[in-house]
Design a protein around this motif. Structure first.
Motif, PDB file in Angstrom:
ATOM      1  N   ALA A 166       0.671  -1.236   0.152  1.00  0.00           N
ATOM      2  CA  ALA A 166       0.002   0.101   0.115  1.00  0.00           C
ATOM      3  C   ALA A 166       0.948   1.195   0.032  1.00  0.00           C
ATOM      4  O   ALA A 166       0.265   2.537  -0.503  1.00  0.00           O
ATOM      5  N   THR A 167       2.161   1.082   0.451  1.00  0.00           N
ATOM      6  CA  THR A 167       2.774   2.239   0.463  1.00  0.00           C
ATOM      7  C   THR A 167       3.927   2.671  -0.149  1.00  0.00           C
ATOM      8  O   THR A 167       4.335   3.675  -0.271  1.00  0.00           O
ATOM      9  N   VAL A 168       4.424   1.401  -1.013  1.00  0.00           N
ATOM     10  CA  VAL A 168       5.558   1.593  -1.893  1.00  0.00           C
ATOM     11  C   VAL A 168       5.465   2.789  -2.913  1.00  0.00           C
ATOM     12  O   VAL A 168       6.411   3.456  -3.228  1.00  0.00           O
ATOM     13  N   GLY A 169       4.270   3.057  -3.587  1.00  0.00           N
ATOM     14  CA  GLY A 169       4.197   4.016  -4.802  1.00  0.00           C
ATOM     15  C   GLY A 169       4.701   5.343  -4.035  1.00  0.00           C
ATOM     16  O   GLY A 169       4.959   6.250  -4.801  1.00  0.00           O
ATOM     17  N   PHE A 170       3.857   5.527  -2.935  1.00  0.00           N
ATOM     18  CA  PHE A 170       4.224   6.776  -2.055  1.00  0.00           C
ATOM     19  C   PHE A 170       5.540   6.996  -1.863  1.00  0.00           C
ATOM     20  O   PHE A 170       6.231   7.986  -2.250  1.00  0.00           O
TER      21      PHE A 170
END
Length: 469
Positions: free
Chosen positions: A316-320
């Protein structure tokens, strides 16, 4: 032919302008549940393999063909179900896939040899392959453009969470009721989901508009989203067709021309190594911990649960993180961290609290790296060949995915303890990290064609692909 007096209605503009409401929440919730069930049924064999092995009195390495067959079945299924869904609909394809792999999962309870399980899982994997792309398509086609990538990533977290159900089955069902109970659960869950999806999951409005702009069901569906919408019944519902890439789509040879040869080789190496180690440790992870290291199944379930939970956070956070730090910096760090953490498992007590911490960190690093790999490939190639580059990189990855279970089975058969297995698993992670570091360094010297239009995010093999910046 367009009817006299008909007016064009821009479906994309309407859907993109909607605020998030109950309809969006319902669809996303149903898709998360569907992905959760698909993830459980796909992972369940690897999770309970030690129990099957003990019950049949067969060495775990004898089941290597099961995992190879699954990867091959997924490859074949993707080729078939993509065109099928584009012709008959995302919702219809989902229902068919759920029904068929539920039946296949039940038939595993009748098997008595590794060869029989291999055959059943091969057929099952063909139908597994149709779930993720259609869930992603439904999520992306209902989402406003401004939130499309966010909704896709939220839905895909359900797939990663399938291991949670598997870990629960491992801890509370398999031990008292036998390994067959895990497959009974894997049969009941999709069968129970089918009527729910049939009555409550709508077909994609954008898909219907693409197939038949004059379909009267589109108007009713749009008014269900916005009761204040006034339609005359003479509308022609239009969606924007995918923009044609400039010029003709280049052949595969274009991936090796114009200075792209080093980039393509590094992309392929990263895919190959990442899929190899992922399939090796995912399919054999429970066996390594229980059969080789002698860890009780209840503690194995706890380790898997922790790794899965942190993996969801990573997905859920890697793109950010990549958007803020840069893909060329972030991804090599994730893979190098995975290698260090995997190597750490070789030297610690796997039944200790320290192992829980290491598994948690490993789940975050590994899933972040996998989710970000396709995004890196999208950034690497210019728009005129981006889809080709991602698809072929993923194909090379699937070859590594088929080799991973073979390597894992050989290590389990010959290794005296888990130390050697985990140390060997660090090598592919180091190679993937090094390839991504070189890719970032070399790729920084190249730029996308300035005239190429930006492309929307897509999903391939379950990982989100962000638009290149």
């Amino acid at each position: 032919m367009q009817q006299d007096g008909a007016r064009d209605f821009d479906v994309d503009a309407f859907l993109d302008g909607l605020k998030i409401g109950r309809h969006h929440i319902l669809v996303i919730g149903l898709l998360i549940l569907t992905m959760l069930i698909d993830g459980y049924d796909l992972f369940v064999v690897g999770l309970i393999l030690p129990a099957i092995s003990r019950d049949w009195g067969i060495a775990p390495a004898a089941f290597t063909g099961v995992f190879v067959a699954q990867q091959f079945g997924i490859l074949l299924g993707v080729v078939f179900f993509g065109p099928f869904a584009d012709r008959y609909g995302r919702r219809t394809t989902l229902l068919i896939c759920l029904l068929c792999f539920a039946v296949c999962t039940y038939f595993i309870t009748w098997t008595t040899t590794p060869a029989q399980i291999t055959a059943v899982r091969f057929v099952s994997a063909i139908f597994f392959s149709g779930v993720i792309p259609n869930c992603v398509a439904l999520a992306s086609e209902i989402a406003p453009k401004r939130l499309r990538a966010t909704m896709i990533s939220i839905v895909f977290c359900g797939y990663t969470g399938g291991s949670f159900i598997g870990a629960s089955a491992l801890a509370f069902i398999v031990e008292p009721y036998g390994w067959e109970s895990a497959f009974y659960l894997g049969t009941i869950l999709p069968l129970a989901m089918i009527p729910i999806l049939f009555f409550f999951l709508p077909e994609s409005i954008r898909f219907r508009a693409t197939r038949n702009p004059n379909d009267p069901r589109i108007g009713r569906a749009l008014q269900g989203l916005d009761p204040s919408l006034r339609l005359t019944g003479q509308e022609r519902f239009l969606v924007e067709e995918p923009k044609r890439q400039k010029g003709k789509r280049g052949p595969i040879g274009a991936l090796f021309q114009g200075g792209l040869l080093p980039l393509t080789l590094m992309v392929w190496l990263a895919y190959f190594m990442a899929f190899l180690v992922n399939q090796m440790l995912n399919n054999w992870g429970t066996t390594i911990l229980n059969h080789v290291a002698g860890i009780p199944m209840t503690h194995v379930a706890l380790l898997i649960s922790v790794r899965t939970f942190t993996g969801i956070i990573g997905t859920a956070t890697v793109g950010f993180i990549m958007d803020r730090v840069g893909a060329g910096r972030a991804l090599p760090i994730f893979y190098m961290a995975s290698a260090i953490l995997t190597g750490t498992l070789a030297f610690i007590d796997l039944g200790s609290t320290t192992a829980l911490v290491v598994f948690g960190l490993l789940g975050y690093a590994t899933n972040s790296g996998l989710a970000g790999l396709n995004a890196q490939a999208a950034i690497t190639y210019p728009p005129r060949m981006r889809v080709t580059g991602i698809a072929w990189g993923s194909g090379v990855g699937r070859i590594g995915g088929m080799l991973g279970p073979i390597v894992g089975g050989a290590l389990i058969a010959g290794a005296p303890d888990a130390t050697i297995i985990y140390l060997c698993a660090t090598a592919p992670e180091l190679f993937a990290g090094a390839a991504l570091y070189m890719l970032g360094w070399y790729g920084a010297r190249r730029r996308n064609d300035p005239g190429d239009p930006p492309e929307p995010a897509v999903v391939l093999d379950g990982a989100m692909v962000s638009p290149a910046r």
